[in-house]
Write an enzyme that holds these catalytic residues in place. Sequence first.
Site, mmCIF file in Angstrom:
data_model
loop_
_atom_site.group_PDB
_atom_site.id
_atom_site.type_symbol
_atom_site.label_atom_id
_atom_site.label_comp_id
_atom_site.label_asym_id
_atom_site.label_seq_id
_atom_site.Cartn_x
_atom_site.Cartn_y
_atom_site.Cartn_z
ATOM 1 C CE LYS A 129 -8.200 0.840 -8.896
ATOM 2 N NZ LYS A 129 -7.184 1.564 -8.176
ATOM 3 C CG ASP A 147 -9.054 -1.185 -3.623
ATOM 4 O OD1 ASP A 147 -9.498 -2.275 -3.226
ATOM 5 O OD2 ASP A 147 -8.805 -0.233 -2.872
#
Length: 229
Positions: A129, A147
Amino acid sequence: MAAKRESQAALAARAAEIGRRLAAEYPDAKCRLNHSSPFELLLATILAAQCTDDKVNEVTAAFFTRANTPQAIARMRRSTLEAAFRPTGFFRNKARSVHEMSKTLVKKFGGQVPDDMDDLVSLPGVARKTANVVRATCFGLPAIITDTHVIRLSGRMGLTRNTAPERIERDLMRLLPQESWSTFSHAMLFHGRAVCGAKRPACEACVVADLCPSACAFPHFAKQRSSLL
Ligand code: SF4
């Protein structure tokens, strides 16, 4: 809408339409972590775990005037980093990640943040991420950023049945055209903050409600309906 009967082509078309509408709804959607270099964004993204962007921006505004290069941070004491990062929570882990990440950048990458995914995730404290935030924002590379908002919304919208971030990333990459990955991620994130919140999604105000199998399927809507009877 019965998501389980939806063909892959129909799912991809629905995902693309969701992406188009959200991109139109949030034309300014982009990374909100203040930074002036890939390294600053990498550091800010590590601090952003379990913390608001506003708090991270407050902390980094002060910290970057003292040190904003891997060389400078590699030379700092761990306790100094812990004190600086304390307001963002989990400060010992974050200080360790930032310290080790900085040392590794100096030692293995000449102090430069790489844009290659394998290189990025080889850095201490950097998961996919975080790597994707940097790749999309600093290097203009296509990247799905899984996220917490993107994960929650993708599930509600029936775009994935997975819960693991890497599998969700893979599912969305398969569904969406590569050139839309970054825009889609940021628009989903903004929609999660503005409308499709974790506790009480405002489906009645949602621009993709007609495309979402979870629309109005939450306890607060059941209460509203029963109060109208
Ligand atoms: S309809 Fe509701 S659950 Fe679906 S994306 Fe919109 S706000 Fe979220």
